[in-house]
Structure formats: structure tokens, C-alpha cells
Write a protein that holds these residues in place. Structure first.
Motif, PDB file in Angstrom:
ATOM      1  N   ARG A  15       0.829  -1.201   0.000  1.00  0.00           N
ATOM      2  CA  ARG A  15       0.000   0.000   0.000  1.00  0.00           C
ATOM      3  C   ARG A  15       0.868   1.258   0.000  1.00  0.00           C
ATOM      4  O   ARG A  15       0.610   2.215  -0.732  1.00  0.00           O
ATOM      5  CB  ARG A  15      -0.907  -0.023   1.235  1.00  0.00           C
ATOM      6  CG  ARG A  15      -1.925   1.111   1.287  1.00  0.00           C
ATOM      7  CD  ARG A  15      -2.615   1.159   2.633  1.00  0.00           C
ATOM      8  NE  ARG A  15      -3.346  -0.059   2.896  1.00  0.00           N
ATOM      9  CZ  ARG A  15      -3.504  -0.588   4.119  1.00  0.00           C
ATOM     10  NH1 ARG A  15      -2.959  -0.021   5.166  1.00  0.00           N
ATOM     11  NH2 ARG A  15      -4.210  -1.682   4.269  1.00  0.00           N
ATOM     12  N   MET A  16       1.927   1.255   0.828  1.00  0.00           N
ATOM     13  CA  MET A  16       2.828   2.410   0.889  1.00  0.00           C
ATOM     14  C   MET A  16       3.538   2.631  -0.436  1.00  0.00           C
ATOM     15  O   MET A  16       3.674   3.760  -0.909  1.00  0.00           O
ATOM     16  CB  MET A  16       3.862   2.212   2.006  1.00  0.00           C
ATOM     17  CG  MET A  16       3.359   2.692   3.345  1.00  0.00           C
ATOM     18  SD  MET A  16       4.510   2.403   4.696  1.00  0.00           S
ATOM     19  CE  MET A  16       6.039   3.015   4.074  1.00  0.00           C
ATOM     20  N   GLU A  17       3.975   1.533  -1.059  1.00  0.00           N
ATOM     21  CA  GLU A  17       4.659   1.652  -2.357  1.00  0.00           C
ATOM     22  C   GLU A  17       3.715   2.213  -3.415  1.00  0.00           C
ATOM     23  O   GLU A  17       4.097   3.041  -4.234  1.00  0.00           O
ATOM     24  CB  GLU A  17       5.209   0.292  -2.789  1.00  0.00           C
ATOM     25  CG  GLU A  17       6.403  -0.162  -1.954  1.00  0.00           C
ATOM     26  CD  GLU A  17       6.819  -1.597  -2.228  1.00  0.00           C
ATOM     27  OE1 GLU A  17       6.147  -2.266  -3.045  1.00  0.00           O
ATOM     28  OE2 GLU A  17       7.794  -2.053  -1.613  1.00  0.00           O
ATOM     29  N   ARG A  18       2.454   1.761  -3.375  1.00  0.00           N
ATOM     30  CA  ARG A  18       1.470   2.246  -4.342  1.00  0.00           C
ATOM     31  C   ARG A  18       1.181   3.733  -4.113  1.00  0.00           C
ATOM     32  O   ARG A  18       1.111   4.511  -5.064  1.00  0.00           O
ATOM     33  CB  ARG A  18       0.180   1.425  -4.222  1.00  0.00           C
ATOM     34  CG  ARG A  18      -0.801   1.645  -5.346  1.00  0.00           C
ATOM     35  CD  ARG A  18      -1.891   0.594  -5.367  1.00  0.00           C
ATOM     36  NE  ARG A  18      -2.652   0.556  -4.149  1.00  0.00           N
ATOM     37  CZ  ARG A  18      -2.655  -0.446  -3.282  1.00  0.00           C
ATOM     38  NH1 ARG A  18      -1.919  -1.516  -3.512  1.00  0.00           N
ATOM     39  NH2 ARG A  18      -3.391  -0.415  -2.187  1.00  0.00           N
ATOM     40  N   GLU A  19       1.048   4.141  -2.838  1.00  0.00           N
ATOM     41  CA  GLU A  19       0.792   5.547  -2.532  1.00  0.00           C
ATOM     42  C   GLU A  19       1.975   6.421  -2.938  1.00  0.00           C
ATOM     43  O   GLU A  19       1.791   7.531  -3.456  1.00  0.00           O
ATOM     44  CB  GLU A  19       0.485   5.703  -1.040  1.00  0.00           C
ATOM     45  CG  GLU A  19      -0.887   5.172  -0.654  1.00  0.00           C
ATOM     46  CD  GLU A  19      -1.096   5.088   0.842  1.00  0.00           C
ATOM     47  OE1 GLU A  19      -0.141   5.392   1.601  1.00  0.00           O
ATOM     48  OE2 GLU A  19      -2.207   4.714   1.264  1.00  0.00           O
ATOM     49  N   GLN A  78       4.338  10.311  -6.712  1.00  0.00           N
ATOM     50  CA  GLN A  78       5.367  10.655  -7.696  1.00  0.00           C
ATOM     51  C   GLN A  78       4.735  11.020  -9.038  1.00  0.00           C
ATOM     52  O   GLN A  78       5.149  11.981  -9.702  1.00  0.00           O
ATOM     53  CB  GLN A  78       6.343   9.493  -7.871  1.00  0.00           C
ATOM     54  CG  GLN A  78       7.265   9.295  -6.683  1.00  0.00           C
ATOM     55  CD  GLN A  78       8.057   8.007  -6.779  1.00  0.00           C
ATOM     56  OE1 GLN A  78       7.754   7.114  -7.579  1.00  0.00           O
ATOM     57  NE2 GLN A  78       9.083   7.882  -5.936  1.00  0.00           N
ATOM     58  N   GLN A  79       3.717  10.247  -9.430  1.00  0.00           N
ATOM     59  CA  GLN A  79       3.029  10.539 -10.691  1.00  0.00           C
ATOM     60  C   GLN A  79       2.311  11.884 -10.622  1.00  0.00           C
ATOM     61  O   GLN A  79       2.322  12.663 -11.586  1.00  0.00           O
ATOM     62  CB  GLN A  79       2.035   9.421 -11.017  1.00  0.00           C
ATOM     63  CG  GLN A  79       2.716   8.125 -11.424  1.00  0.00           C
ATOM     64  CD  GLN A  79       1.727   6.979 -11.568  1.00  0.00           C
ATOM     65  OE1 GLN A  79       0.653   6.991 -10.990  1.00  0.00           O
ATOM     66  NE2 GLN A  79       2.114   5.970 -12.344  1.00  0.00           N
ATOM     67  N   ALA A  80       1.707  12.181  -9.453  1.00  0.00           N
ATOM     68  CA  ALA A  80       1.013  13.466  -9.295  1.00  0.00           C
ATOM     69  C   ALA A  80       2.013  14.614  -9.369  1.00  0.00           C
ATOM     70  O   ALA A  80       1.741  15.647 -10.004  1.00  0.00           O
ATOM     71  CB  ALA A  80       0.261  13.492  -7.960  1.00  0.00           C
ATOM     72  N   ASP A  81       3.197  14.449  -8.743  1.00  0.00           N
ATOM     73  CA  ASP A  81       4.232  15.493  -8.811  1.00  0.00           C
ATOM     74  C   ASP A  81       4.686  15.714 -10.254  1.00  0.00           C
ATOM     75  O   ASP A  81       4.882  16.851 -10.700  1.00  0.00           O
ATOM     76  CB  ASP A  81       5.443  15.105  -7.943  1.00  0.00           C
ATOM     77  CG  ASP A  81       5.126  15.186  -6.458  1.00  0.00           C
ATOM     78  OD1 ASP A  81       4.126  15.841  -6.099  1.00  0.00           O
ATOM     79  OD2 ASP A  81       5.878  14.597  -5.665  1.00  0.00           O
ATOM     80  N   TYR A  82       4.848  14.611 -10.977  1.00  0.00           N
ATOM     81  CA  TYR A  82       5.281  14.699 -12.371  1.00  0.00           C
ATOM     82  C   TYR A  82       4.242  15.441 -13.213  1.00  0.00           C
ATOM     83  O   TYR A  82       4.566  16.343 -13.995  1.00  0.00           O
ATOM     84  CB  TYR A  82       5.522  13.301 -12.927  1.00  0.00           C
ATOM     85  CG  TYR A  82       5.796  13.270 -14.405  1.00  0.00           C
ATOM     86  CD1 TYR A  82       7.015  13.689 -14.925  1.00  0.00           C
ATOM     87  CD2 TYR A  82       4.815  12.822 -15.297  1.00  0.00           C
ATOM     88  CE1 TYR A  82       7.264  13.675 -16.287  1.00  0.00           C
ATOM     89  CE2 TYR A  82       5.042  12.811 -16.658  1.00  0.00           C
ATOM     90  CZ  TYR A  82       6.270  13.225 -17.149  1.00  0.00           C
ATOM     91  OH  TYR A  82       6.500  13.227 -18.489  1.00  0.00           O
TER      92      TYR A  82
END
Length: 201
Positions: A138-142, A147-151
């Protein structure tokens, strides 16, 4: 003959005690059902769902165990039920040879329940805690989503066109520098929540 029978009974009792001691030292919960009824289980298995602990006793039918498990308020969710009508497939000599379920319990605890038919009459239930694996995934997915949102934010703010996003109510949720320059308005006028209609009117 009577003495020999008593010796056999003592040997069976010693075997049962040895098996019980071995089960209690296991890191997983284990239960053995013989001919559809609970023969023996360890404490971890018995105490998994505190509200039904006192009902997990030798002789309990396997379908009754599953019924109690699914009715327990400690069980938040399960990725399925044993195939065909409840656990009845596991009660007789036919039915599947193996199955695996994932149980979510209260307080964000997770277990994998493996059901194995070891012979025509023996069915084993093995409980393995997978809480840490679920939480790590779950932590890795979050982290990946963050990271995708920052990108995407970086791409949005550095785009070569003026851009903004709007809420269903027509309020600005995000905008970039070129958008402000095209409208020729200060940053304070296009903060999150500002009405696009008011800006364009």
C-alpha cells in the motif's frame, strides 16, 4: 488384550499431546479437520477472531466454522468464499483439493487462509499473517501515485500553453503561469476556488 488396548490409548494420547505442542510452537494458525469435523488446532488459529474463540472446539463441523467466521464482526472483508455453497464442498470426500482466501480483519490486520485437502478425509486450514506485506504494498502504491502526481503537476506548470483545471462548480482548482499571463491577472485573482466566470466577466 485389555492391557494392550490401554497401551494403544496411552500412545494415541501421547501422540495427540506431541502434536498439540508442535502446533503451539508454529508461527501460523493451523487446524486439522477429519471427516468434516475439527480434530485439533493451535491457539493462534483458535484466537484469531476473539468473539468466536470459545466456539472453536473439537468436533466443530468445518461448514460451521466458516459460517461463524463470515458472521464475525471482526472480519471486515474476504476476497471470496469457499467454492460452491459455503464450505460444504470441504465437508465430504469430493470437492476441491486446495483454495486460498485473503481475510481483512479489524485494526488493519490481514491473513491468508489456505485450505488444503491432504487426504480424502483430512482438511487442513493454515492461517498466515500478511499484514506487513499488505501495508508495504500500500505504501509503495501511494508513493508511486504521489510521484506521478508530482510529475503531472510539473508538466502542467511548465506547459507551453495557458492551462487551468476547473471543479464541477466552475471554480479554478489549478492553473499555470501562461494562463495568468493570457488573462493578465495577478496570482491572487486565480487562487484555488476563484470563479472562472467572474474572471472572464
Amino acid at each position: 488384550e485389555r492391557e494392550r488396548e490401554r497401551e494403544r490409548e496411552r500412545e494415541r494420547e501421547r501422540s495427540r499431546q506431541n502434536l498439540g505442542e508442535a502446533l503451539s510452537s508454529m508461527a501460523e494458525g493451523l487446524a486439522v479437520f477429519f471427516d468434516g469435523r475439527l480434530e485439533i488446532c493451535n491457539e493462534l488459529f483458535r484466537r484469531l477472531l476473539p468473539d468466536i474463540t470459545e466456539q472453536i472446539v473439537p468436533g466443530l463441523p468445518i461448514n460451521s466454522y466458516f459460517d461463524r467466521m463470515y458472521d464475525s464482526p471482526q472480519l471486515v472483508s474476504c476476497d471470496g468464499k469457499p467454492r460452491s455453497d459455503g464450505a460444504r464442498d470441504w465437508n465430504g470426500q469430493g470437492g476441491p483439493s486446495a483454495e486460498s482466501l485473503v481475510l481483512e480483519l479489524t485494526h488493519d490486520r490481514w491473513y491468508q487462509l489456505s485450505i488444503q485437502r491432504s487426504s480424502s478425509l483430512n482438511v487442513l486450514l493454515l492461517l498466515t499473517e500478511i499484514t506487513e506485506i499488505v501495508r508495504r504494498n500500500r505504501m509503495e502504491r501511494e508513493t508511486l501515485i504521489d510521484q506521478q502526481a508530482d510529475y503531472l503537476r510539473a508538466v502542467f506548470h511548465n506547459a507551453s500553453s495557458g492551462m487551468c483545471t476547473l471543479s464541477p462548480a466552475g471554480e479554478i482548482t489549478m492553473q499555470n503561469r501562461l494562463f495568468r499571463e493570457i488573462l493578465d491577472v495577478p496570482l491572487t485573482e486565480v487562487q484555488e476556488g476563484a470563479s472562472l466566470d467572474r474572471l472572464l466577466g
